[in-house]
Design a protein around this motif. Structure first.
Motif, mmCIF file in Angstrom:
data_model
loop_
_atom_site.group_PDB
_atom_site.id
_atom_site.type_symbol
_atom_site.label_atom_id
_atom_site.label_comp_id
_atom_site.label_asym_id
_atom_site.label_seq_id
_atom_site.Cartn_x
_atom_site.Cartn_y
_atom_site.Cartn_z
ATOM 1 N N LYS A 64 -0.478 9.142 0.820
ATOM 2 C CA LYS A 64 0.710 8.676 1.538
ATOM 3 C C LYS A 64 0.581 8.832 3.060
ATOM 4 C CE LYS A 64 3.746 7.206 -0.288
ATOM 5 N NZ LYS A 64 3.974 5.822 -0.831
ATOM 6 N N SER B 13 -1.920 1.281 5.619
ATOM 7 C CA SER B 13 -2.040 2.675 5.192
ATOM 8 C C SER B 13 -3.392 2.912 4.555
ATOM 9 C CB SER B 13 -0.904 3.052 4.236
ATOM 10 O OG SER B 13 -1.192 2.644 2.922
ATOM 11 N N TYR C 24 -3.421 -4.055 1.892
ATOM 12 C CA TYR C 24 -4.651 -4.535 1.219
ATOM 13 C C TYR C 24 -5.575 -5.242 2.200
ATOM 14 C CZ TYR C 24 -2.070 -3.496 -3.041
ATOM 15 O OH TYR C 24 -1.367 -2.857 -4.031
ATOM 16 N N ALA D 257 2.745 3.431 3.916
ATOM 17 C CA ALA D 257 3.353 2.188 4.377
ATOM 18 C C ALA D 257 4.821 2.150 3.960
ATOM 19 C CB ALA D 257 2.603 0.994 3.788
ATOM 20 N N THR D 258 5.149 2.810 2.878
ATOM 21 C CA THR D 258 6.524 2.786 2.371
ATOM 22 C C THR D 258 7.504 3.318 3.410
ATOM 23 O OG1 THR D 258 5.600 3.170 0.176
ATOM 24 C CG2 THR D 258 7.978 3.447 0.413
ATOM 25 N N LYS E 230 -4.703 2.247 -0.286
ATOM 26 C CA LYS E 230 -5.456 1.215 -0.987
ATOM 27 C C LYS E 230 -6.876 1.103 -0.418
ATOM 28 C CE LYS E 230 -1.625 0.720 -3.106
ATOM 29 N NZ LYS E 230 -0.462 -0.054 -2.753
ATOM 30 N N ASN F 290 0.897 -8.501 -2.788
ATOM 31 C CA ASN F 290 1.171 -7.900 -4.088
ATOM 32 C C ASN F 290 2.539 -8.421 -4.509
ATOM 33 O OD1 ASN F 290 1.845 -6.219 -6.217
ATOM 34 N ND2 ASN F 290 1.916 -4.351 -4.992
ATOM 35 N N ASP G 283 3.156 -6.120 6.134
ATOM 36 C CA ASP G 283 2.645 -5.108 5.214
ATOM 37 C C ASP G 283 1.223 -5.527 4.861
ATOM 38 O OD1 ASP G 283 1.884 -3.686 2.964
ATOM 39 O OD2 ASP G 283 3.838 -3.828 1.969
HETATM 40 C C1 LIG Z 1 0.945 0.226 -2.525
HETATM 41 C C2 LIG Z 1 1.768 -0.639 -1.636
HETATM 42 C C3 LIG Z 1 2.549 -0.082 -0.615
HETATM 43 C C4 LIG Z 1 2.743 1.395 -0.456
HETATM 44 O O1 LIG Z 1 1.820 1.964 0.364
HETATM 45 P P1 LIG Z 1 1.869 3.553 0.630
HETATM 46 O O2 LIG Z 1 0.941 3.737 1.743
HETATM 47 O O3 LIG Z 1 1.442 4.220 -0.644
HETATM 48 O O4 LIG Z 1 3.272 3.905 0.953
HETATM 49 C C5 LIG Z 1 3.239 -0.939 0.232
HETATM 50 N N1 LIG Z 1 3.166 -2.262 0.074
HETATM 51 C C6 LIG Z 1 2.442 -2.828 -0.902
HETATM 52 C C7 LIG Z 1 2.412 -4.302 -1.019
HETATM 53 C C8 LIG Z 1 1.731 -2.035 -1.801
HETATM 54 O O5 LIG Z 1 1.062 -2.592 -2.807
#
Ligand SMILES: *Cc1c(COP(=O)(O)O)cnc(C)c1O
Length: 387
Positions: free
Chosen positions: A243, A232, A204, A97-98, A235, A173, A201
């Protein structure tokens, strides 16, 4: 030599996670700071990745992602949310997601544009926005009736003629808030009135508790066409190191993100993509068990933290619980978390680092509960020394 780093990135030195994880190692503390699980994802999914490597899936996959994963993402969106995304043109696979967030922000924001995000916010948002030469406008989430929420008037007031997008993270988060349909309706209304793009995003999306359902913003009337929906595998399937993420959006928004993404990383490792496609199709039962286990871990940590004297705010989703440290006689979470290894042998994260207005989060500390029960129990035993 003077600092070679470009000025727009200088305020992003070392992250709090690096500082606190190093502190945990140095002091032999239990690390409830960084949010990663200490158990593995579904075995059949891990096997699928190994099998893919062994069977020669080791060269560049296509830029938008392997068709198997784009198809699986599309099916998953339809099955869970009734949202239709064409796997050819409306789904883009990203390096977590990053990268999806970074590519989207870089693709959509001109220099000087503004992006609204709810603080406390995930730390990559500010960095991606700064890389784009844009400005983050923070709208503060505050505790109200036991959960963090925003004031609709503050959100409306944050919009200016330069506002391009609102970044919406739900389940959120680090507060654990899952936005209600009413809260999402306010965001949707602002987006439509002011012609803004929503970047969501939703990493979760499956990790919600007490029967609270995650509602994607794109399912609200008028929102699918202006939403870049991001999620993604990390989680959902306890594979944070893989990733592997994705964007779902209308063709022109997907194309914009892909135009940037192709020059950041071009593509994503093929074995992970095939394994995640398998996970999305075959392992959502495993995810339901994960959700139940996380809910009981949440309860376990919450009752332990209350017993240790913290005021605990109950999260409806994610890996994290917020505590107010003032009942223990502390006022500054950064000061407390730096001393916590010596006081109690535990590492946590000071929530204030996720704010543009750190004073608003000074008395909050975040603990992660995505850990084995015995790890949580030992941390609680140690934290009881604080009282
Ligand atoms: C863990 C997290 C990400 C990152 O996700 P990846 O798939 O590891 O890049 C993005 N946003 C939030 C809120 C997260 O907690």
């Amino acid at each position: 030599m003077s600092d070679p780093l470009v000025s727009r990135m200088r305020r992003f030195g070392t992250t709090i996670f690096a500082e606190m994880s190093a502190l945990a190692v140095r002091t032999g503390s239990i690390n409830l700071g960084q949010g990663f699980p200490d158990t593995d994802g579904p075995a059949s999914m891990l096997d699928r990745a190994v099998e893919a490597i062994r069977s020669g899936v080791n060269q560049y996959p296509p830029g938008p992602g392997l068709p198997q994963l784009r198809q699986a993402v599309s099916e998953h969106r339809r099955l869970h949310y009734g949202l239709d995304y064409d796997p050819d043109g409306e789904v883009l696979v990203t390096v977590g997601a990053t990268e999806a967030i970074a590519a989207t922000v870089l693709a959509l924001c001109e220099q000087g544009d503004e992006v609204i995000a709810f603080e406390p916010y995930y730390d990559s948002y500010a960095a991606s926005i700064a890389l784009a030469g844009a400005r983050l406008a923070a709208v503060t989430l505050r505790p109200k009736e036991g959960r963090f929420t925003f004031d609709p008037d503050e959100l409306r007031a944050a919009v200016t003629p330069r506002t391009r997008a609102i970044l919406v993270n739900s389940p959120h988060n680090p507060t654990g808030t899952v936005f209600t349909r009413e809260e999402l309706a306010v965001i949707a209304e602002v987006c439509q009135e002011r012609d803004l793009i929503a970047i969501t995003d939703e990493v979760y999306e499956h990790l919600t508790f007490d029967g609270v359902a995650h509602v994607p913003l794109a399912t609200l009337p008028g929102m699918r066409e202006r939403t870049v929906m991001i999620s993604s595998a990390g989680k959902t399937f306890s594979v944070t190191g893989w990733k592997t993420g994705w964007v779902c959006a209308p063709p022109e928004l997907t194309r914009a993100a892909q135009t940037v993404k192709q020059f950041l990383t071009f593509t994503v490792g093929g074995p992970w993509q095939l394994a995640v496609a398998h996970g999305l199709r075959e392992e959502l039962g495993w995810v339901a068990e994960l959700r139940a286990a996380l809910q009981s871990k949440r309860d376990r940590l919450m009752s332990g933290l209350s017993g240790a004297g913290f005021e605990v705010l109950k999260p409806s989703g994610t890996y994290f619980v917020q505590t107010d440290i003032r009942p223990l006689g502390f006022t500054d979470g950064l000061e407390l978390t730096r001393r916590l290894p010596e006081l109690a042998g535990v590492v946590a994260i000071p929530t204030q680092v996720f704010y543009d207005h750190p004073e608003r989060g000074r008395h909050f500390v975040r603990f992660a509960f995505c850990k084995k029960d015995e790890v949580i129990d030992e941390a609680v035993t140690r934290l009881k020394r604080l009282g």
